[in-house]
Design a protein around this motif. Structure first.
Motif, PDB file in Angstrom:
ATOM      1  N   UNK A  41       0.809  -1.232   0.000  1.00 44.01           N
ATOM      2  CA  UNK A  41       0.000   0.000   0.000  1.00 44.01           C
ATOM      3  C   UNK A  41       0.835   1.271   0.000  1.00 44.01           C
ATOM      4  N   UNK A  42       2.034   1.220   0.562  1.00 40.11           N
ATOM      5  CA  UNK A  42       2.870   2.424   0.595  1.00 40.11           C
ATOM      6  C   UNK A  42       3.162   2.940  -0.795  1.00 40.11           C
ATOM      7  N   UNK A  43       3.482   2.012  -1.699  1.00 43.22           N
ATOM      8  CA  UNK A  43       3.767   2.472  -3.058  1.00 43.22           C
ATOM      9  C   UNK A  43       2.533   3.089  -3.690  1.00 43.22           C
TER      10      UNK A  43
ATOM     11  N   UNK B 242      13.913   6.113  -0.668  1.00 43.06           N
ATOM     12  CA  UNK B 242      15.053   6.715  -1.361  1.00 43.06           C
ATOM     13  C   UNK B 242      14.844   6.752  -2.869  1.00 43.06           C
ATOM     14  N   UNK B 243      14.243   5.700  -3.417  1.00 42.13           N
ATOM     15  CA  UNK B 243      13.979   5.693  -4.849  1.00 42.13           C
ATOM     16  C   UNK B 243      12.962   6.751  -5.246  1.00 42.13           C
ATOM     17  N   UNK B 244      11.886   6.853  -4.480  1.00 41.14           N
ATOM     18  CA  UNK B 244      10.860   7.850  -4.789  1.00 41.14           C
ATOM     19  C   UNK B 244      11.377   9.269  -4.574  1.00 41.14           C
TER      20      UNK B 244
ATOM     21  N   UNK C  23      15.198  15.223   2.398  1.00 39.78           N
ATOM     22  CA  UNK C  23      14.559  14.198   1.585  1.00 39.78           C
ATOM     23  C   UNK C  23      15.492  13.003   1.456  1.00 39.78           C
ATOM     24  N   UNK C  24      14.905  11.841   1.178  1.00 41.36           N
ATOM     25  CA  UNK C  24      15.633  10.584   0.985  1.00 41.36           C
ATOM     26  C   UNK C  24      16.335  10.105   2.251  1.00 41.36           C
ATOM     27  N   UNK C  25      15.865  10.549   3.408  1.00 45.73           N
ATOM     28  CA  UNK C  25      16.550  10.243   4.658  1.00 45.73           C
ATOM     29  C   UNK C  25      15.678   9.397   5.586  1.00 45.73           C
TER      30      UNK C  25
END
Length: 258
Positions: free
Chosen positions: A127-129, A177-179, A247-249
């Motif tokens: 669901x997160x994606x 991190x990818x998003x 971001x990405x952290x």
């Protein structure tokens, strides 16, 4: 929780539109409450209908804007997408998404079946994606946004007793991190907030026994206990303009255990 006068007010959150998964109890309840106290407009989904409705009423009685609650099993992705689309049509595109819902049911490697594996992934990761996917176009239209995914220190500290859960929670960091890279050009920030052992009603009822208390005392750098509101405050910060270049952290809230 300390009095409101002792904690920060994030003016940039006032009027923001927030969507939270699993907002009816535990950490999610504290997240919904914290955003409402900042003057945000909050919508959330949960399967715990009674607790969720009671939370909405408590906040309304306290003079906060009443959250929008929709019953939804997040394993049903089409239903979740439909709810998010409907709520956005009613109150506006989301500025902030908090992926909080999860299930840490204990299990051994030997007892995991394909169906159990798929069900845990369907709760803790899949669901997160799709919630992230659902908010992208709206956040683009609004000039940016913030996505906060809830992780877990379980895999950081090599916890046993729930290997499918630790697998899904480790994957959250990869998703974040990818998003963050893909969505950064649109001023959409994506971060992970990783709680340690948080003293929710569920944890206290099922797993925090005398030995657990001793383990916490040995393992945390800080005395005391990590409470749901501690996690919610980190979520508020990352959702606010104060975190404009974050971001990405991964931000760990665990009393210094991991």
């Amino acid at each position: 929780m300390p009095g409101e006068g002792g904690l920060a007010t994030f003016d940039s959150l006032k009027g923001k539109i927030v969507f939270v998964t699993g907002g009816g109890s535990g950490i999610g309840e504290s997240i919904v409450t914290a955003f409402a106290e900042q003057g945000a407009k909050v919508a959330f989904v949960d399967i715990a209908v009674e607790a969720s409705l009671a939370l909405c009423e408590r906040l309304a009685v306290a003079g906060r804007e009443k959250p929008v609650f929709r019953e939804c099993d997040i394993r049903d992705i089409p239903a979740l997408q439909k709810v998010m689309q409907s709520v956005a049509a009613d109150i506006g595109d989301f500025d902030i998404l908090v992926n909080n819902a999860g299930n840490d049911q204990r299990h051994t490697p030997e007892e995991v079946t394909v169906d159990f594996w798929n069900d845990r992934v369907a709760i803790n990761l899949r669901p997160m994606f799709f919630t992230c996917q659902a908010v992208i176009e709206g956040m683009k239209k609004r000039g940016g946004g913030a996505i906060i995914n809830l992780g877990s220190t379980s895999w950081h500290i090599a916890n046993g007793g729930y290997p499918v859960y630790t697998t899904t929670k480790a994957a959250v960091s990869g998703l974040t991190r990818g998003l963050a890279r893909d969505l950064g050009p649109y001023n959409i920030r994506v971060n992970t907030v990783t709680p340690g052992w948080v003293m929710t009603e569920r944890q206290l009822k099922l797993w925090v026994d005398e030995e657990g208390e001793k383990l916490i005392d040995r393992s945390q750098c800080l005395k005391g206990r990590v409470m749901p509101w501690h996690v919610a405050r980190m979520v508020l910060f990352l959702a606010s303009d104060d975190a404009a270049m974050c971001s990405a952290q991964e931000y760990i809230v665990d009393g210094g255990w991991a």
